[in-house]
Design an enzyme around this catalytic site. Structure first.
Site, mmCIF file in Angstrom:
data_model
loop_
_atom_site.group_PDB
_atom_site.id
_atom_site.type_symbol
_atom_site.label_atom_id
_atom_site.label_comp_id
_atom_site.label_asym_id
_atom_site.label_seq_id
_atom_site.Cartn_x
_atom_site.Cartn_y
_atom_site.Cartn_z
ATOM 1 N N ARG A 16 45.783 56.146 47.671
ATOM 2 C CA ARG A 16 46.371 56.919 46.564
ATOM 3 C C ARG A 16 45.305 57.616 45.731
ATOM 4 O O ARG A 16 45.550 58.669 45.154
ATOM 5 C CB ARG A 16 47.152 55.980 45.609
ATOM 6 N N SER A 17 44.138 57.030 45.643
ATOM 7 C CA SER A 17 43.085 57.555 44.755
ATOM 8 C C SER A 17 42.016 58.350 45.500
ATOM 9 O O SER A 17 41.088 58.863 44.865
ATOM 10 C CB SER A 17 42.396 56.399 44.025
ATOM 11 N N CYS A 75 39.379 35.225 34.126
ATOM 12 C CA CYS A 75 38.913 35.657 32.801
ATOM 13 C C CYS A 75 39.108 34.590 31.727
ATOM 14 O O CYS A 75 38.305 34.501 30.784
ATOM 15 C CB CYS A 75 39.612 36.959 32.405
ATOM 16 N N GLN A 111 45.948 35.140 25.326
ATOM 17 C CA GLN A 111 45.443 36.078 26.324
ATOM 18 C C GLN A 111 45.968 37.495 26.113
ATOM 19 O O GLN A 111 47.148 37.695 25.814
ATOM 20 C CB GLN A 111 45.812 35.588 27.728
ATOM 21 N N SER A 144 45.660 43.199 28.855
ATOM 22 C CA SER A 144 44.881 43.764 29.968
ATOM 23 C C SER A 144 44.503 42.710 30.998
ATOM 24 O O SER A 144 44.037 43.061 32.080
ATOM 25 C CB SER A 144 43.628 44.484 29.460
ATOM 26 N N GLY A 145 44.713 41.427 30.684
ATOM 27 C CA GLY A 145 44.552 40.394 31.706
ATOM 28 C C GLY A 145 45.542 40.596 32.843
ATOM 29 O O GLY A 145 45.340 40.106 33.945
ATOM 30 N N ARG A 182 50.284 34.422 26.315
ATOM 31 C CA ARG A 182 49.971 35.862 26.221
ATOM 32 C C ARG A 182 50.296 36.337 24.808
ATOM 33 O O ARG A 182 51.354 35.975 24.255
ATOM 34 C CB ARG A 182 50.827 36.607 27.246
ATOM 35 N N HIS A 199 40.386 37.993 25.347
ATOM 36 C CA HIS A 199 41.068 36.704 25.335
ATOM 37 C C HIS A 199 40.441 35.807 24.262
ATOM 38 O O HIS A 199 39.229 35.902 23.985
ATOM 39 C CB HIS A 199 40.898 35.982 26.677
HETATM 40 N N1 NAP Z 1 42.231 42.334 34.093
HETATM 41 C C1 NAP Z 1 41.511 41.228 33.887
HETATM 42 O O1 NAP Z 1 41.316 40.745 32.737
HETATM 43 C C2 NAP Z 1 40.894 40.529 35.061
HETATM 44 C C3 NAP Z 1 39.940 39.547 34.794
HETATM 45 C C4 NAP Z 1 39.346 38.861 35.858
HETATM 46 C C5 NAP Z 1 39.710 39.165 37.132
HETATM 47 N N2 NAP Z 1 40.647 40.120 37.386
HETATM 48 C C6 NAP Z 1 40.976 40.399 38.770
HETATM 49 O O2 NAP Z 1 40.355 41.632 39.149
HETATM 50 C C7 NAP Z 1 41.169 42.281 40.129
HETATM 51 C C8 NAP Z 1 41.494 43.702 39.629
HETATM 52 O O3 NAP Z 1 42.244 43.594 38.434
HETATM 53 P P1 NAP Z 1 42.609 44.841 37.508
HETATM 54 O O4 NAP Z 1 43.081 44.222 36.262
HETATM 55 O O5 NAP Z 1 41.492 45.828 37.460
HETATM 56 O O6 NAP Z 1 43.833 45.485 38.349
HETATM 57 P P2 NAP Z 1 44.410 46.993 38.325
HETATM 58 O O7 NAP Z 1 44.123 47.643 37.024
HETATM 59 O O8 NAP Z 1 45.803 46.895 38.795
HETATM 60 O O9 NAP Z 1 43.515 47.743 39.467
HETATM 61 C C9 NAP Z 1 43.632 47.421 40.831
HETATM 62 C C10 NAP Z 1 42.594 48.187 41.669
HETATM 63 O O10 NAP Z 1 42.762 47.792 43.037
HETATM 64 C C11 NAP Z 1 42.948 48.939 43.851
HETATM 65 N N3 NAP Z 1 43.843 48.634 44.950
HETATM 66 C C12 NAP Z 1 45.104 48.120 44.877
HETATM 67 N N4 NAP Z 1 45.615 47.982 46.142
HETATM 68 C C13 NAP Z 1 44.654 48.429 46.991
HETATM 69 C C14 NAP Z 1 44.583 48.557 48.386
HETATM 70 N N5 NAP Z 1 45.589 48.191 49.203
HETATM 71 N N6 NAP Z 1 43.453 49.064 48.935
HETATM 72 C C15 NAP Z 1 42.413 49.443 48.158
HETATM 73 N N7 NAP Z 1 42.416 49.346 46.809
HETATM 74 C C16 NAP Z 1 43.526 48.837 46.233
HETATM 75 C C17 NAP Z 1 43.575 49.964 42.911
HETATM 76 O O11 NAP Z 1 43.363 51.271 43.458
HETATM 77 P P3 NAP Z 1 44.398 52.477 43.142
HETATM 78 O O12 NAP Z 1 44.087 52.928 41.742
HETATM 79 O O13 NAP Z 1 44.036 53.477 44.164
HETATM 80 O O14 NAP Z 1 45.774 51.895 43.276
HETATM 81 C C18 NAP Z 1 42.752 49.713 41.629
HETATM 82 O O15 NAP Z 1 41.482 50.322 41.742
HETATM 83 C C19 NAP Z 1 42.401 41.399 40.325
HETATM 84 O O16 NAP Z 1 42.205 40.536 41.418
HETATM 85 C C20 NAP Z 1 42.457 40.599 39.047
HETATM 86 O O17 NAP Z 1 43.114 39.362 39.220
HETATM 87 C C21 NAP Z 1 41.222 40.829 36.376
#
Ligand code: NAP
Length: 355
Positions: A43-44, A133, A160, A163-164, A251, A258
């Site tokens: 998509r991106s 996180c 929390q 954005s988590g 949350r 957090h």
């Molecule tokens: N948010 C937090 O506080 C936090 C903290 C610690 C860990 N995490 C972990 O970090 C990871 C990312 O979290 P996020 O919050 O950044 O999620 P997000 O905002 O939903 O972003 C997801 C990312 O993954 C990509 N993606 C999704 N499906 C894909 C696929 N099939 N192939 C390739 N790329 C794909 C998306 O690309 P597109 O834009 O192209 O869809 C986007 O770049 C997760 O595992 C989450 O549990 C998050």
């Protein structure tokens, strides 16, 4: 040293909530990387993002993406990491994974550089995991206290941020806030906020004008997956397999950062003064504890900063071996992108030593 002599980095998930912060960090931290490849879903593909002041085109995830890559960071959903991190490792890259896919795998180290950097060197699967996180918001400060006082038990409650739950969580909270803003009556009758908000987004109840005692999925005994992560990951990072941990994850309507209320019981008696000294000297921790002058950490002040902020340090009234504390940390920085960047930098140094 030119960029050609430095390791090649792939950022998988560069377009997401964590990926966006990662690009900012890579632009502002010491530049240890040669080429930086930006990867996301199809998509991106073709989208241009700025890193280190230069526009870089995002490519769709494929096996070819990992050709010549030394370190591949994964900031993507669990199932995407579960499939692709082993592929990156098989192509010769060290995979540093931010998802939950490998954290409890005994052959994958779970690393917080301030606490257990050496663990990053032992990685039989070629994968290093980044903790969740919520655990990361407290474990740097707790690691410092544990090193001197011996940690025995934790009782924690989290507050929390939206954005988590990724970018969809942020979008949902902002939409809900827009719907309730301006009303002088919402929040006074059962269900009125629920009806006004309509769409809860990724949350099981409205988040605007509310707190929601739920994060993750339902596990045995009524625990949430997020609560079990706090327990299991704290034990693994601190090498305390029998640490008693009881967590309640909640949350709150905060965009990013957090917070945790922590009751920690130690092997040794502990005074507030000694705890202050340990915390003030701990790398990655800022002590902010002068409530008389309004000094304690809050998400509104901590967001966008790197350290764990600790305040409200009190000796338990009923147990001289226990402390009560309040901690805040930006869940997208130390809670995700920063810790991943730090692990990747530890690997870059190791690769440099070997070359
Ligand atoms: N948010 C937090 O506080 C936090 C903290 C610690 C860990 N995490 C972990 O970090 C990871 C990312 O979290 P996020 O919050 O950044 O999620 P997000 O905002 O939903 O972003 C997801 C990312 O993954 C990509 N993606 C999704 N499906 C894909 C696929 N099939 N192939 C390739 N790329 C794909 C998306 O690309 P597109 O834009 O192209 O869809 C986007 O770049 C997760 O595992 C989450 O549990 C998050």
């Amino acid at each position: 040293m030119t960029r050609n002599d430095k390791p090649t980095l792939a950022v998988v998930g560069a377009t997401g909530a964590v990926g966006t912060v990662m690009l900012e960090l890579l632009s502002n931290r010491q530049d240890v990387w040669g080429e930086i490849r930006l990867i996301a879903s199809a998509r991106s593909a073709g989208k241009k993002l700025v890193v280190r002041g230069e526009e870089v085109e995002v490519v769709a995830l494929s096996e070819e993406c990992f050709e010549g890559v030394d370190v591949a960071m994964f900031d993507v959903p669990d199932e995407v990491s579960a499939h692709w991190a082993p592929i990156a490792a098989a192509k010769g890259a060290v995979a540093v994974d931010n998802s939950g896919a490998f954290r409890m795998d005994p052959e994958v180290p779970l690393v917080v550089p301030e606490v257990n950097a050496a663990a990053a060197r032992v990685r039989p699967r070629g994968i290093i995991a980044n903790p969740n996180c919520t655990t990361l918001t407290m474990v740097v400060a707790l690691g410092a206290l544990h090193a001197e006082l011996g940690l025995k038990e934790l009782v924690v409650a989290s507050y929390q941020a939206a954005s988590g739950a990724g970018q969809p969580g942020v979008d949902a909270l902002r939409e809900q806030l827009a719907k309730v803003a301006g009303s002088s009556t919402l929040g006074t009758q059962p269900g009125d906020v629920r009806r006004a908000v309509g769409d809860f987004g990724p949350f099981p109840a409205p988040l605007a004008l509310n707190v929601v005692p739920w994060a993750g999925s339902l596990k045995d005994g009524g625990w949430s997956s997020e609560e079990l992560k706090v327990r299991n990951e704290s034990r693994k990072i601190l090498s305390l397999p029998n640490l008693k941990v009881s967590a309640t994850c909640v949350r709150v309507p905060v965009i990013t950062t957090h917070s945790l209320s922590v009751h920690a019981v130690f092997e040794n008696e502990v005074s507030v003064q000694r705890a202050h000294e340990i915390l003030a000297g701990a790398p990655g921790v800022v002590l902010c504890d002068d409530p008389e002058n309004g000094e304690f950490p809050t998400p509104a002040d901590v967001v966008g900063t790197d350290p764990t902020w600790v305040g409200r340090v009190r000796q338990s009234l009923d147990d001289p071996f226990a402390l009560d504390m309040f901690m805040c940390g930006d869940n997208l920085r130390k809670g995700a992108a920063l810790n991943t960047a730090q692990i990747a930098e530890v690997v870059a140094v190791e690769l440099g030593e070997r070359a």
